[in-house]
Design an enzyme around this catalytic site. Structure first.
Site, mmCIF file in Angstrom:
data_model
loop_
_atom_site.group_PDB
_atom_site.id
_atom_site.type_symbol
_atom_site.label_atom_id
_atom_site.label_comp_id
_atom_site.label_asym_id
_atom_site.label_seq_id
_atom_site.Cartn_x
_atom_site.Cartn_y
_atom_site.Cartn_z
ATOM 1 N N GLU A 93 -138.465 7.234 -35.118
ATOM 2 C CA GLU A 93 -138.717 7.691 -36.549
ATOM 3 C C GLU A 93 -137.966 6.625 -37.446
ATOM 4 O O GLU A 93 -137.103 6.025 -37.181
ATOM 5 C CB GLU A 93 -138.106 9.043 -36.716
ATOM 6 C CG GLU A 93 -136.798 9.369 -36.775
ATOM 7 C CD GLU A 93 -136.309 10.577 -36.661
ATOM 8 O OE1 GLU A 93 -135.333 11.022 -36.833
ATOM 9 O OE2 GLU A 93 -137.124 11.398 -36.015
ATOM 10 N N TYR A 105 -142.011 -2.712 -35.706
ATOM 11 C CA TYR A 105 -142.405 -1.567 -34.632
ATOM 12 C C TYR A 105 -143.902 -1.949 -34.563
ATOM 13 O O TYR A 105 -144.334 -1.704 -33.468
ATOM 14 C CB TYR A 105 -141.987 -0.407 -35.155
ATOM 15 C CG TYR A 105 -140.615 -0.085 -35.366
ATOM 16 C CD1 TYR A 105 -139.710 -0.575 -34.362
ATOM 17 C CD2 TYR A 105 -140.018 0.941 -36.100
ATOM 18 C CE1 TYR A 105 -138.137 -0.679 -34.652
ATOM 19 C CE2 TYR A 105 -138.487 0.856 -36.485
ATOM 20 C CZ TYR A 105 -137.637 0.323 -35.554
ATOM 21 O OH TYR A 105 -136.491 0.509 -35.560
#
Length: 136
Positions: A93, A105
């Site tokens: 997260e 990411y």
């Protein structure tokens, strides 16, 4: 580790959180990998394996050495370690406002899975967390 985080992040982990990732006890699945360059600690990643999944809990790169690829090296090292344990998926997260990490990411192949509203504290209010995953 906590000093590096405190110098690099407005929302650092506590020393106790880092001690947990370095404590070799049977029920502790957290691991930390450190990146040293120029004779000092420049980054770290904390991750864990739970069942079939791995989770990346924290990646920190010293502010003075950002944009040198250290974040990518740490991410790759954690993913490689999770693959070596047989993990099938990696979860993480990230703060909605952390666009640099979100780009890293996404470029690595992580996909957005959802949103946790008001997850992270801010000085005034809360911030959403973007949930992401990568099939390994």
């Amino acid at each position: 580790m906590a000093r590096l985080d405190a110098a690099s992040s407005p929302w650092p982990w506590s020393e106790a959180q880092y001690l947990r990732s370095c404590t070799p006890v049977a029920d502790n699945r957290e691991r930390a990998l450190l990146l040293e360059a120029e004779g000092k600690l420049q980054g770290l990643v904390v991750f864990a394996r739970e069942f079939d999944d791995g989770s990346i809990y924290n990646i920190v790169v010293a502010a003075a050495t950002r944009r040198r690829g250290y974040g990518l090296l740490l991410l790759q090292a954690a993913v490689d370690a999770l693959v070596a344990t047989g993990a099938r998926r990696c979860l993480l997260e990230v703060r909605k406002s952390n666009t640099a990490a979100r780009r890293l990411y996404a470029a690595f192949g992580f996909e957005v899975d959802g949103l946790r509203r008001n997850y992270y504290p801010l000085p005034a209010g809360r911030e959403d967390a973007i949930l992401m995953s990568l099939d390994l």
